[in-house]
Write a protein that holds these residues in place. Structure first.
Motif, short mmCIF file in Angstrom:
data_model
loop_
_atom_site.label_atom_id
_atom_site.label_comp_id
_atom_site.label_asym_id
_atom_site.label_seq_id
_atom_site.Cartn_x
_atom_site.Cartn_y
_atom_site.Cartn_z
N ILE A 236 0.86 -1.19 0.00
CA ILE A 236 0.00 0.00 0.00
C ILE A 236 0.89 1.24 0.00
O ILE A 236 1.55 1.54 1.00
CB ILE A 236 -0.93 0.03 1.23
N ASP A 237 0.91 1.92 -1.12
CA ASP A 237 1.66 3.17 -1.20
C ASP A 237 0.81 4.28 -0.57
O ASP A 237 -0.40 4.33 -0.75
CB ASP A 237 1.97 3.49 -2.66
N GLU A 238 1.46 5.16 0.21
CA GLU A 238 0.76 6.22 0.96
C GLU A 238 -0.31 5.61 1.86
O GLU A 238 -1.47 6.04 1.88
CB GLU A 238 0.13 7.23 -0.01
N VAL A 239 0.08 4.63 2.65
CA VAL A 239 -0.88 3.90 3.48
C VAL A 239 -1.55 4.80 4.50
O VAL A 239 -2.69 4.54 4.93
CB VAL A 239 -0.16 2.72 4.18
N ASN A 240 -0.91 5.90 4.90
CA ASN A 240 -1.52 6.81 5.86
C ASN A 240 -2.70 7.58 5.29
O ASN A 240 -3.47 8.18 6.03
CB ASN A 240 -0.47 7.80 6.39
N LEU A 241 -2.86 7.55 3.97
CA LEU A 241 -3.99 8.23 3.33
C LEU A 241 -5.14 7.27 3.05
O LEU A 241 -6.15 7.66 2.47
CB LEU A 241 -3.54 8.89 2.03
N LEU A 242 -5.00 6.02 3.46
CA LEU A 242 -6.04 5.02 3.22
C LEU A 242 -7.29 5.36 4.01
O LEU A 242 -7.22 5.73 5.19
CB LEU A 242 -5.52 3.64 3.62
N SER A 243 -8.44 5.25 3.38
CA SER A 243 -9.71 5.58 4.03
C SER A 243 -9.95 4.67 5.22
O SER A 243 -9.56 3.50 5.24
CB SER A 243 -10.87 5.44 3.04
N ASP A 244 -10.63 5.22 6.22
CA ASP A 244 -10.85 4.48 7.46
C ASP A 244 -11.59 3.17 7.24
O ASP A 244 -11.29 2.17 7.90
CB ASP A 244 -11.63 5.34 8.45
N HIS A 245 -12.58 3.16 6.33
CA HIS A 245 -13.34 1.92 6.16
C HIS A 245 -12.49 0.82 5.55
O HIS A 245 -12.69 -0.36 5.83
CB HIS A 245 -14.59 2.18 5.31
#
Length: 651
Positions: free
Chosen positions: A110-119
């Motif tokens: 997962i690239d930019e995993v901190n931007l992954l949506s909460d759901h």
């Protein structure tokens, strides 16, 4: 450094990446022992994070793969979904696997995993914990194996990672661009050679790639036979206890990492060096107690923890001596090879198991503020720095929300239409709309006009409108004039700001801070997902002087307008922390009133936190709230516990 792929589909060779030895070692150890739990890679852009991860795939064997999970993926794409065409055509529930099931036995990247949506984070946590992906939806139940090595990359300046997901990563590596001139030249030379002829460049590194792949396979085969002596296990426990690591996951990950490192260097028993490497990789992110704690670990802190581990290990040796038992040592009676690992084993071209050059990147990671991003001095503010410090976390801040129902990114603040949440009604079916089963059947029944059992046709499909919660852009307008920071009020205001920012962190908001003090107002923190950066920059702000409240409201509107052009779906919420008094000339009050009227006309949801204290109060914050059409909250009522008590104590 962008991802590199040749015309034939081959990625930039893993062994050809210059530097980043610690990162390469962490990825290799996770490949040797998937039970470690994967790797989180944190660092500035252009440091080859994605290139290295994608280059790992060819080294994992024919059956392994690297599956990428885009941060914008839908939930159905991630967990899988029903094939509606086959359901309607054949009357059978056929399930199409999602990305989690496709990553089974390989790497989920997962690239930019901190931007992954909460759901999606929730789904990912379930799969990581159980090793399976389970779908319970619309009367259909389906489960598939999803055992994968989780690898994520992130730039901390773009926002933090949810603590639950951070804990799921076994290892964490902080990376930064090299400062050594020779190393930078070598990187550029390799990149230009690859660009000139990618396939030839890849072929030139084929031997090194094959050697590294073979060494990983050998380490995997050796791993089950690697012994973990009791003394080293006590060393691990002593280190984790000294660092106050929550739970036992840190101990387990360290034990697995140390064993994998021993197997990687071709040894049959874990030693102190293996434990040190494991501590460097597995513990920095587990020391964090609240969103504003430092998630790195300095060499001094590591050495201190290792000293505590030495004491725990020596206690075991003493106990063995007292009972007459001999401590188990290396199989080699002369001890480990003084030349270090890697000189006798296969694949010496692989990552250096001893880690990167000590003159390389700063182990504490990049400066979150950057080299040239110091906040302005405030123009006439000559008082002390605000000095915001991490809050205690004991306060429960009142929840402020934007009115109505929005369409922003998933979060935990305001109501919004989403693909998750409570179903409120059936709507027209669309490509990204979940099926409303009852509405679909009802539509078919109406069409059939009671002629027996209705047969569902494509035209009968109805979608489900679901309402969940979204994140917002929270703009904090903080009055740090002389009247606000007098006496003990500064501490109360500081605590309030930190707790409000903490609340935005937990609700996944973007935040911005506008400061009003001195001769003018200015944007101290542009919109960011990183609340850590907001707190750090706010701490450097100078206090004192007059209160340019009108200018502060105008700067806040500028932030909101600018953000709306790039992120129109994210609704703003303005939080004004002030006593409501505008000073700075005879027109100061008029300018503040005009700016407040403008905010109200725009329909911006707002809150006024009244910081006025004392027995005689002018009520200026109340008047400001009325003009803004804002919710009014006295500072003492901001929180139910903790903060409220501290504020009332200085009122």
């Amino acid at each position: 450094m962008p991802d590199l792929v040749s015309a034939s589909g081959a990625h930039f060779p893993f062994s050809a990446v210059v530097g980043q030895d610690r990162l390469k070692l962490a990825l290799v150890l996770s490949a040797v022992s998937p039970g470690i739990g994967g790797v989180l890679i944190r660092g500035e852009k252009g440091t080859a994070k994605s290139t290295i991860v994608r280059g790992l795939a060819p080294l994992l064997g024919e059956t392994s793969r690297v599956v990428e999970l885009p941060i914008g993926a839908t939930e159905d794409r991630v967990v899988g979904s029903l094939d509606l065409t086959r359901v309607l055509r054949d009357g059978q529930a056929h399930f199409t696997p999602g990305l989690l099931a496709q990553a089974d036995g390989g790497v989920l990247y997962i690239d930019e995993v901190n931007l992954l949506s909460d759901h999606l984070v929730d789904v990912l946590l379930d799969a990581a914990a159980s090793g399976r992906v389970t779908v319970e939806r619309d009367g259909v139940s389906h489960t598939q194996s999803a055992k994968f090595v989780l690898v994520g990359t992130m730039n901390p300046e773009e926002g933090e990672l949810r603590p639950q997901l951070l804990d799921r990563f076994g290892l964490v590596v902080d990376v930064a661009g090299p400062r050594d001139v020779d190393e930078r030249v070598s990187i550029v030379t390799s990149r230009m050679a690859y660009d000139a002829d990618p396939d030839a460049f890849t072929a030139d590194h084929r031997v090194a790639e094959d050697t590294l792949s073979a060494r990983i396979a050998q380490a995997r085969a050796l791993l089950p036979t690697v012994a973990l002596p009791t003394a080293e296990l006590r060393r691990i426990a002593g280190i984790c206890a000294h660092l106050d690591v929550d739970g036992l996951r840190g101990d387990i990950v360290m034990a697995r990492t140390a064993s994998a490192h021993a197997a990687w260097r071709g040894a049959v028993e874990v030693n102190e060096d293996d434990v040190r490497i494991a501590a460097e990789l597995a513990l920095p992110h587990r020391r964090r107690r609240n969103p504003f704690d430092d998630s790195s670990m300095s060499e001094e802190q590591l050495d201190e923890a290792l000293g505590a581990g030495d004491e725990a290990a020596s206690d075991d040796t003493t106990a063995r001596d007292e009972t007459g038992e001999n401590e188990t040592g290396e199989n080699d009676p002369d001890g480990p090879d003084p030349d270090g690992p890697g000189t006798d084993g296969p694949g010496t071209d692989g990552p250096d198991p001893d880690g990167p050059d000590p003159d390389g990147p700063d182990p504490d990671g990049p400066d979150p503020d950057g080299p040239d991003n110091d906040p302005p001095g405030g123009g006439g503010a000559t008082g002390p720095q605000f000095g915001a410090t991490p809050g205690s976390g004991s306060a429960r801040i009142r929840t402020f929300r934007a009115a109505g129902v929005g369409d922003g990114e998933p979060g935990r603040r305001s109501r919004a239409r989403s693909t998750r949440g409570a179903t409120v009604r059936d709507i027209e079916f669309g490509a990204r709309t979940p099926v409303h089963l009852f509405g679909t059947v009802l539509s078919a029944a109406r069409r059939s006009a009671g002629d027996g059992m209705p047969a569902v046709e494509p035209s009968d499909l109805r979608g489900a409108e679901r309402v969940g919660t979204e994140s917002n852009l929270v703009v904090f307008l903080v009055d740090l004039s002389g009247s606000m920071t007098a006496r003990s009020r500064l501490a109360a205001v500081r605590d309030a700001c930190v707790e409000l920012l903490r609340d935005s962190y937990t609700r996944r908001d973007r935040v911005s801070v506008v400061v009003a003090c001195g001769k003018d107002a200015y944007i101290a923190v542009p919109p960011t997902r990183s609340v850590d950066i907001a707190v750090a920059r706010l701490a450097q702000v100078r206090t004192g002087g007059r209160t340019p409240l009108g200018e502060g409201l105008m700067r806040s509107v500028e932030v909101i307008d600018r953000a709306a052009r790039t992120d129109p779906q994210r609704r703003p919420l303005l939080v004004v922390v002030s006593d409501g008094r505008a000073t700075g000339g005879k027109d100061a009050a008029r300018r503040a009133e005009a700016a407040a009227d403008d905010v109200a006309r725009r329909g911006v949801a707002s809150v006024v936190v009244d910081c006025e204290q004392g027995f005689v109060k002018l009520g200026t914050a109340v008047s400001l709230a009325r003009r803004l059409g804002a919710e009014y909250v006295p500072l003492a009522d901001l929180a139910d516990v903790g903060l409220a008590g501290r504020v009332r104590g200085v009122a």
